[in-house]
Design a protein around this motif. Structure first.
Motif, PDB file in Angstrom:
ATOM      1  N   GLY A  61       7.951   0.588  -8.095  1.00  0.00           N
ATOM      2  CA  GLY A  61       6.846   0.282  -7.587  1.00  0.00           C
ATOM      3  C   GLY A  61       6.695  -0.673  -6.349  1.00  0.00           C
ATOM      4  N   ILE A  62       7.414  -1.896  -6.528  1.00  0.00           N
ATOM      5  CA  ILE A  62       7.621  -2.919  -5.628  1.00  0.00           C
ATOM      6  C   ILE A  62       8.115  -2.265  -4.286  1.00  0.00           C
ATOM      7  CG2 ILE A  62       8.547  -5.012  -4.884  1.00  0.00           C
ATOM      8  CD1 ILE A  62       8.441  -5.678  -7.872  1.00  0.00           C
ATOM      9  N   TRP A  63       9.235  -1.585  -4.322  1.00  0.00           N
ATOM     10  CA  TRP A  63       9.757  -0.970  -3.400  1.00  0.00           C
ATOM     11  C   TRP A  63       9.109  -0.024  -2.696  1.00  0.00           C
ATOM     12  CZ3 TRP A  63      13.650   3.668  -3.588  1.00  0.00           C
ATOM     13  CH2 TRP A  63      14.500   3.840  -2.539  1.00  0.00           C
ATOM     14  N   SER A  64       8.215   0.798  -3.197  1.00  0.00           N
ATOM     15  CA  SER A  64       7.550   1.692  -2.357  1.00  0.00           C
ATOM     16  C   SER A  64       6.248   1.061  -1.980  1.00  0.00           C
ATOM     17  CB  SER A  64       6.946   2.862  -3.282  1.00  0.00           C
ATOM     18  OG  SER A  64       7.088   2.762  -4.512  1.00  0.00           O
ATOM     19  N   ALA A  65       5.437   0.059  -2.432  1.00  0.00           N
ATOM     20  CA  ALA A  65       4.520  -0.587  -1.954  1.00  0.00           C
ATOM     21  C   ALA A  65       4.595  -1.366  -0.948  1.00  0.00           C
ATOM     22  CB  ALA A  65       3.678  -1.501  -3.015  1.00  0.00           C
ATOM     23  N   VAL A  68       5.632   1.006   2.055  1.00  0.00           N
ATOM     24  CA  VAL A  68       4.482   1.644   2.621  1.00  0.00           C
ATOM     25  C   VAL A  68       3.795   0.662   3.668  1.00  0.00           C
ATOM     26  CG1 VAL A  68       1.994   2.410   1.980  1.00  0.00           C
ATOM     27  CG2 VAL A  68       4.416   3.223   0.866  1.00  0.00           C
ATOM     28  N   ALA A  69       3.527  -0.405   3.350  1.00  0.00           N
ATOM     29  CA  ALA A  69       2.952  -1.712   3.874  1.00  0.00           C
ATOM     30  C   ALA A  69       3.733  -1.756   5.105  1.00  0.00           C
ATOM     31  CB  ALA A  69       2.523  -2.800   2.857  1.00  0.00           C
ATOM     32  N   GLN A  87      -7.075   4.417   5.171  1.00  0.00           N
ATOM     33  CA  GLN A  87      -5.649   4.194   5.038  1.00  0.00           C
ATOM     34  C   GLN A  87      -5.127   2.785   4.581  1.00  0.00           C
ATOM     35  OE1 GLN A  87      -4.639   5.652   9.117  1.00  0.00           O
ATOM     36  NE2 GLN A  87      -3.569   7.393   8.090  1.00  0.00           N
ATOM     37  N   VAL A  88      -5.893   1.685   5.080  1.00  0.00           N
ATOM     38  CA  VAL A  88      -5.868   0.099   4.590  1.00  0.00           C
ATOM     39  C   VAL A  88      -6.157   0.051   3.372  1.00  0.00           C
ATOM     40  CG1 VAL A  88      -6.505  -1.910   5.164  1.00  0.00           C
ATOM     41  CG2 VAL A  88      -5.788  -0.662   7.067  1.00  0.00           C
ATOM     42  N   GLY A  92      -3.851  -0.982  -0.030  1.00  0.00           N
ATOM     43  CA  GLY A  92      -4.398  -1.806  -0.858  1.00  0.00           C
ATOM     44  C   GLY A  92      -4.147  -1.377  -2.210  1.00  0.00           C
ATOM     45  N   LEU A  93      -4.760  -0.064  -2.523  1.00  0.00           N
ATOM     46  CA  LEU A  93      -4.557   0.413  -3.845  1.00  0.00           C
ATOM     47  C   LEU A  93      -3.278   0.509  -4.388  1.00  0.00           C
ATOM     48  CD1 LEU A  93      -7.242   3.262  -3.494  1.00  0.00           C
ATOM     49  CD2 LEU A  93      -7.339   0.984  -4.859  1.00  0.00           C
ATOM     50  N   VAL A  94      -2.243   0.947  -3.459  1.00  0.00           N
ATOM     51  CA  VAL A  94      -0.778   0.980  -4.132  1.00  0.00           C
ATOM     52  C   VAL A  94      -0.289  -0.341  -4.593  1.00  0.00           C
ATOM     53  CG1 VAL A  94       1.434   1.389  -3.079  1.00  0.00           C
ATOM     54  CG2 VAL A  94      -0.482   3.168  -2.663  1.00  0.00           C
ATOM     55  N   ILE A  95      -0.778  -1.363  -3.682  1.00  0.00           N
ATOM     56  CA  ILE A  95      -0.040  -2.637  -4.075  1.00  0.00           C
ATOM     57  C   ILE A  95      -0.796  -2.985  -5.465  1.00  0.00           C
ATOM     58  CG2 ILE A  95      -0.327  -5.291  -3.126  1.00  0.00           C
ATOM     59  CD1 ILE A  95      -0.008  -4.025  -0.461  1.00  0.00           C
TER      60      ILE A  95
END
Length: 107
Positions: A61-65, A68-69, A87-88, A92-95
């Motif tokens: 989760g941390i790796w992908s968030a 992506v950012a 998109q922003v 934010g939702l991923v984080i």
């Protein structure tokens, strides 16, 4: 040490992903080599973080968030790409999802 390995996994994955764009479909040699080496290193470093006890859901989760950012930011700053407010918001939702994973596991 686990966070160091995770940070190295993120950095090498982001480098490989940017190089994937620069390789122009694997038609440019140097960026293509960076892609292969970068992704290999990213998975190696991620495996080392997992080996040292980091939960796979949290690590991924941390790796992908962060990935992506970082890729979205690099795209805007250096590759002439644009980000919409939607998109922003998605980033934010991923984080927020990663934070929910992390906080949900804390007891």
């Amino acid at each position: 040490m686990t966070l160091l390995f995770l940070a190295l996994a993120i950095a090498t994955e982001v480098t490989a992903t940017v190089s994937l764009k620069l390789s122009e479909g694997f038609t440019k040699l140097v960026p293509s080599i960076v892609v292969v080496v970068g992704y290999g290193a990213a998975f190696y470093f991620l495996s080392q973080a997992l080996k040292r006890g980091m939960a796979i859901g949290v690590a991924y989760g941390i790796w992908s968030a962060v990935g992506v950012a970082a890729i979205a930011t690099i795209g805007v700053l250096f590759l002439g790409e644009r980000l919409t407010f939607v998109q922003v918001g998605g980033i934010g939702l991923v984080i927020l999802g990663v934070l929910a994973l992390e906080l949900g596991g804390a007891r």
